[in-house]
Motif scaffolding. Sequence first.
Motif, PDB file in Angstrom:
ATOM      1  N   ALA A  84     -11.415   0.562 -13.991  1.00 54.46           N
ATOM      2  CA  ALA A  84     -10.625   0.945 -15.188  1.00 54.46           C
ATOM      3  C   ALA A  84      -9.180   1.403 -14.586  1.00 54.46           C
ATOM      4  O   ALA A  84      -7.773   0.674 -15.294  1.00 54.46           O
ATOM      5  CB  ALA A  84     -11.247   2.685 -16.356  1.00 54.46           C
ATOM      6  N   HIS A  85      -9.057   1.413 -13.696  1.00 53.17           N
ATOM      7  CA  HIS A  85      -8.015   1.873 -12.985  1.00 53.17           C
ATOM      8  C   HIS A  85      -7.062   0.114 -12.766  1.00 53.17           C
ATOM      9  O   HIS A  85      -5.980   0.240 -13.473  1.00 53.17           O
ATOM     10  CB  HIS A  85      -8.106   2.119 -11.167  1.00 53.17           C
ATOM     11  CG  HIS A  85      -8.215   3.784 -11.033  1.00 53.17           C
ATOM     12  ND1 HIS A  85      -7.410   4.093 -11.083  1.00 53.17           N
ATOM     13  CD2 HIS A  85      -9.625   3.863 -11.206  1.00 53.17           C
ATOM     14  CE1 HIS A  85      -7.762   5.232 -10.898  1.00 53.17           C
ATOM     15  NE2 HIS A  85      -8.663   5.251 -11.186  1.00 53.17           N
ATOM     16  N   THR A  86      -7.496  -1.076 -12.232  1.00 53.36           N
ATOM     17  CA  THR A  86      -7.409  -2.657 -13.034  1.00 53.36           C
ATOM     18  C   THR A  86      -7.543  -3.124 -14.083  1.00 53.36           C
ATOM     19  O   THR A  86      -6.161  -3.349 -14.327  1.00 53.36           O
ATOM     20  CB  THR A  86      -7.887  -3.425 -11.805  1.00 53.36           C
ATOM     21  OG1 THR A  86      -9.729  -2.953 -11.710  1.00 53.36           O
ATOM     22  CG2 THR A  86      -8.116  -2.932 -10.088  1.00 53.36           C
ATOM     23  N   LEU A 127      -0.130   0.247 -10.831  1.00 54.49           N
ATOM     24  CA  LEU A 127      -1.194   0.503 -10.428  1.00 54.49           C
ATOM     25  C   LEU A 127      -1.525   1.886 -10.148  1.00 54.49           C
ATOM     26  O   LEU A 127      -2.420   2.355 -10.884  1.00 54.49           O
ATOM     27  CB  LEU A 127      -2.536  -0.332  -9.277  1.00 54.49           C
ATOM     28  CG  LEU A 127      -2.824  -0.017  -8.406  1.00 54.49           C
ATOM     29  CD1 LEU A 127      -4.323   0.349  -9.981  1.00 54.49           C
ATOM     30  CD2 LEU A 127      -3.852  -0.537  -7.207  1.00 54.49           C
ATOM     31  N   MET A 128      -0.281   2.219  -9.199  1.00 54.61           N
ATOM     32  CA  MET A 128      -0.197   3.534  -9.090  1.00 54.61           C
ATOM     33  C   MET A 128       0.138   4.005 -10.736  1.00 54.61           C
ATOM     34  O   MET A 128      -0.425   5.516 -10.969  1.00 54.61           O
ATOM     35  CB  MET A 128       0.466   3.919  -8.424  1.00 54.61           C
ATOM     36  CG  MET A 128       1.262   5.136  -8.093  1.00 54.61           C
ATOM     37  SD  MET A 128       2.092   6.073  -6.351  1.00 54.61           S
ATOM     38  CE  MET A 128       2.725   7.285  -7.055  1.00 54.61           C
ATOM     39  N   LEU A 133      -1.487   7.423 -15.937  1.00 45.91           N
ATOM     40  CA  LEU A 133      -1.730   8.069 -16.942  1.00 45.91           C
ATOM     41  C   LEU A 133      -2.890   8.035 -17.062  1.00 45.91           C
ATOM     42  O   LEU A 133      -3.232   8.488 -18.275  1.00 45.91           O
ATOM     43  CB  LEU A 133      -0.548   6.219 -17.076  1.00 45.91           C
ATOM     44  CG  LEU A 133       0.640   6.496 -17.052  1.00 45.91           C
ATOM     45  CD1 LEU A 133       1.439   5.217 -17.535  1.00 45.91           C
ATOM     46  CD2 LEU A 133       0.744   7.736 -17.743  1.00 45.91           C
ATOM     47  N   LEU A 134      -4.068   6.917 -16.043  1.00 48.30           N
ATOM     48  CA  LEU A 134      -5.829   6.937 -16.619  1.00 48.30           C
ATOM     49  C   LEU A 134      -6.152   8.260 -16.944  1.00 48.30           C
ATOM     50  O   LEU A 134      -7.120   8.684 -18.019  1.00 48.30           O
ATOM     51  CB  LEU A 134      -6.685   6.259 -15.945  1.00 48.30           C
ATOM     52  CG  LEU A 134      -8.143   6.491 -15.687  1.00 48.30           C
ATOM     53  CD1 LEU A 134      -7.305   4.698 -17.422  1.00 48.30           C
ATOM     54  CD2 LEU A 134      -8.116   4.857 -14.432  1.00 48.30           C
ATOM     55  N   HIS A 135      -5.313   9.385 -16.415  1.00 50.78           N
ATOM     56  CA  HIS A 135      -6.186  10.582 -15.979  1.00 50.78           C
ATOM     57  C   HIS A 135      -5.234  12.019 -17.111  1.00 50.78           C
ATOM     58  O   HIS A 135      -5.598  13.044 -17.173  1.00 50.78           O
ATOM     59  CB  HIS A 135      -6.581  11.423 -14.601  1.00 50.78           C
ATOM     60  CG  HIS A 135      -7.758  10.639 -14.555  1.00 50.78           C
ATOM     61  ND1 HIS A 135      -8.754  11.098 -14.781  1.00 50.78           N
ATOM     62  CD2 HIS A 135      -7.226   9.707 -13.627  1.00 50.78           C
ATOM     63  CE1 HIS A 135      -9.583  10.178 -14.028  1.00 50.78           C
ATOM     64  NE2 HIS A 135      -8.417   9.153 -12.811  1.00 50.78           N
ATOM     65  N   VAL A 308     -12.626   6.727 -20.429  1.00 52.56           N
ATOM     66  CA  VAL A 308     -13.221   6.308 -21.511  1.00 52.56           C
ATOM     67  C   VAL A 308     -12.825   5.557 -22.949  1.00 52.56           C
ATOM     68  O   VAL A 308     -11.955   4.804 -23.317  1.00 52.56           O
ATOM     69  CB  VAL A 308     -14.360   5.904 -21.783  1.00 52.56           C
ATOM     70  CG1 VAL A 308     -15.250   5.117 -22.942  1.00 52.56           C
ATOM     71  CG2 VAL A 308     -15.861   5.686 -21.262  1.00 52.56           C
ATOM     72  N   GLU A 309     -12.202   6.945 -23.537  1.00 52.28           N
ATOM     73  CA  GLU A 309     -11.311   7.455 -24.825  1.00 52.28           C
ATOM     74  C   GLU A 309     -10.179   6.689 -24.820  1.00 52.28           C
ATOM     75  O   GLU A 309      -9.491   6.459 -24.828  1.00 52.28           O
ATOM     76  CB  GLU A 309     -11.584   8.434 -24.614  1.00 52.28           C
ATOM     77  CG  GLU A 309     -11.218   9.391 -26.104  1.00 52.28           C
ATOM     78  CD  GLU A 309     -11.826  10.556 -26.498  1.00 52.28           C
ATOM     79  OE1 GLU A 309     -10.312  11.505 -26.734  1.00 52.28           O
ATOM     80  OE2 GLU A 309     -12.713  10.878 -25.964  1.00 52.28           O
ATOM     81  N   LEU A 310      -9.216   7.419 -23.208  1.00 50.94           N
ATOM     82  CA  LEU A 310      -8.196   6.864 -23.411  1.00 50.94           C
ATOM     83  C   LEU A 310      -7.660   4.817 -22.603  1.00 50.94           C
ATOM     84  O   LEU A 310      -7.109   4.205 -23.764  1.00 50.94           O
ATOM     85  CB  LEU A 310      -7.504   7.484 -21.698  1.00 50.94           C
ATOM     86  CG  LEU A 310      -5.992   6.992 -20.991  1.00 50.94           C
ATOM     87  CD1 LEU A 310      -5.880   5.911 -20.037  1.00 50.94           C
ATOM     88  CD2 LEU A 310      -4.867   7.950 -22.022  1.00 50.94           C
TER      89      LEU A 310
END
Length: 321
Positions: A84-86, A127-128, A133-135, A308-310
């Motif tokens: 999900a990061h990429t 990417l940073m 933001l992913l978390h 997943v939700e984000l």
Amino acid sequence: MTKRVFSGFKPTGHLTLGNLLGAIMPAVRLQDEADCVYAVADLHALTVKHDPERLRARTREAATLLLACGLDRSLLYVQSRVPAHTELAYLLESTAYFGEMRRMIQFKEKSANQEEVRLSLLTYPALMAADILLHRADLVPVGDDQRQHVELTRDLAQRFNRLYGEVFVVPEAVHPQNAAKIMDLTTPESKMGKSDGSAAGTIYLLDPPAEVRRKVMRAVTDSGTEVRYDPEDKPGVSNLLTLLAVCSGRPIGSLGHQTYGALKRETAEAVVETLRPIQERHAELSADPAELERVLEAGAVRASGRTVELMDSARRAIGVL
Ligand code: AMP
Ligand code: TRP
């Protein structure tokens, strides 16, 4: 509400005393009050010339060291194991502008003396931003050099939210009071770093005590004799005072007047004592590589689940779901 925290550590080289004091120790402290997620940001190490075998080894070493430093009450994993990061990075590259990426200080500095500049060095802040933001992180413990990248992350989050709807939490950087920028011991005008500093002026977390003492005793000071905290006029002495203060847990103002030699001896011992328990724990953890693998695998599975939700909301908002 419990705050969420995220930070990353690039395995471009061995972790340094700058990493420890500027980011790892603050990250350790945040574990008491927040929901913390930390990653070894191995994909970030691909932005400059690298050796695959060495990257693999340093990624494991960095993970072991982060655990040894006390990040063992957080969700810890290796960035590349969570795709999900990429994925999110691409959505953010499609939110960011070439102009703002090109203006990043680190990009300008790191691209200046290279003939072959990897494209990922330019896009790296996206990417940073994705990492953070992913978390849905509220807080990002980082050293001073990452200030601009966290600012950009805030801009991208706000722009995305404005254009497509409220998806991202707008994060805030947290910097340690004294140790946000530990300087190189031999060139105290520049940051102590894996790639920025000099080998003689950089203390690595796994340097044996004799090596730490040698590096501190050879630290560049100035032609004066007065021990005084003044980063402008006395960068070398001020850096030693900062190291002594942070490693001994005493305020800079209480450190008293000494000779340069006495200051160096005291600083060397304080650094050695700070590193001792970390090195002992590192040796214990290194004896069981299967256990490290288990921790990292479980970390990646948990981290993936939490994204997943984000990712769903981000894809839906931008129109690819
Ligand atoms: P990096 O090694 O570049 O991945 O950095 C990991 C973390 O350590 C980031 O939060 C940096 O800001 C921090 N850091 C790196 N070098 C220093 C330094 N010399 N002083 C303070 N913090 C640092
Ligand atoms: N870019 C950071 C550095 O070079 C490391 C990093 C990667 C990071 N992802 C992050 C820091 C997310 C904070 C949050 O030091």
